[in-house]
Design an enzyme around this catalytic site. Sequence first.
Site, PDB file in Angstrom:
ATOM      1  CG  HIS A  46      -2.116  -1.041   1.319  1.00 47.97           C
ATOM      2  ND1 HIS A  46      -2.928  -1.241   0.476  1.00 47.97           N
ATOM      3  CD2 HIS A  46      -1.888  -2.432   2.018  1.00 47.97           C
ATOM      4  CE1 HIS A  46      -3.749  -2.435   0.137  1.00 47.97           C
ATOM      5  NE2 HIS A  46      -3.351  -2.686   1.410  1.00 47.97           N
ATOM      6  NE  ARG A  71       2.166  -4.797   2.915  1.00 48.60           N
ATOM      7  CZ  ARG A  71       0.556  -4.093   4.077  1.00 48.60           C
ATOM      8  NH1 ARG A  71      -0.074  -5.218   4.797  1.00 48.60           N
ATOM      9  NH2 ARG A  71       0.033  -2.818   4.560  1.00 48.60           N
ATOM     10  CD  GLU A 147      -3.622  -8.469   5.227  1.00 48.49           C
ATOM     11  OE1 GLU A 147      -4.054  -7.551   5.683  1.00 48.49           O
ATOM     12  OE2 GLU A 147      -3.366  -9.015   4.137  1.00 48.49           O
ATOM     13  CG  ASP A 173      -6.926  -5.736   4.429  1.00 47.29           C
ATOM     14  OD1 ASP A 173      -7.789  -5.212   3.381  1.00 47.29           O
ATOM     15  OD2 ASP A 173      -5.688  -5.555   3.853  1.00 47.29           O
TER      16      ASP A 173
END
Length: 263
Positions: A46, A71, A147, A173
């Site tokens: 993200h 990540r 998630e 999430d």
Amino acid sequence: MRPNLLRAAMADGNVAANAWISSSGTYAAEALSHAGFDSVTIDLQHGMFGIDTAVALLQAVSSGPAVPMVRSSGADPAEIGKLLDAGAYGIICPSIDDAVTCADFVSACRYPGVGVRSFGPSRGLLYGGPDYVAHADTTVVAWAMIESATALSNLDEIVAVDGLDGVYIGPNDLALSLGERPGGSFSEPVLEAIVRVVEAARRRGIYVGAFCGGEETARQLVDLGLDLVTPGNDISLLRDAATRRIAAIRGHRTLATANAGGY
Ligand code: 3PY
Ligand code: MG
């Protein structure tokens, strides 16, 4: 090989503080690495940048004492291999919903004998040292993100995957998947799910970490016994500090709400 101080801190029973980079500036990443965090994670899922900038951010983070992690944007072994080659000492892989995906992810992080990682450690050698290849498999930390409701239903199989070092909870999430609102404090169903993940990780003796929107939720999860917490991302730190200082100057407190999930 340069030791992974994050592993050492967690193995000693300390709670690790992890910073989260979602913006592209190398100077900010370097500053966060010097701020006292045990690790700094570059968010390629993200974050507002692509893989070339992620490599530059790894360079910036590794100029300070914090352990550099990424990540990844997904479980693609090609991307994971490149990030490890660029010197990531930990990979947090999003959306691990079942044991097969988890096993593929762990395999992408390990050299043959254990996994399918291709040889070409480039910057990993500079950061890790000339004996990188001999020790990378036991140095790099592989975190599977839990998630979703599907991941919860496959939790026992996921945590049992050979070679998985830890699970990392994505509460936003997870909230969406459970029909809850992301951001802010944890709803009861999300908190129950977090407790389930902590218990499953404990049963297998693997680490458990989580993203948190801010300091309150981070403290709550420290009290639950997590090994690693991320108290928001770089932009939420900046906004929070800015809001507090503006409020101090103006003599009243105006909380920013637009970024409640920490993004
Ligand atoms: C989530 O909360 O879903 C995350 O992925 C945190 O980074
Ligand atoms: Mg997520």
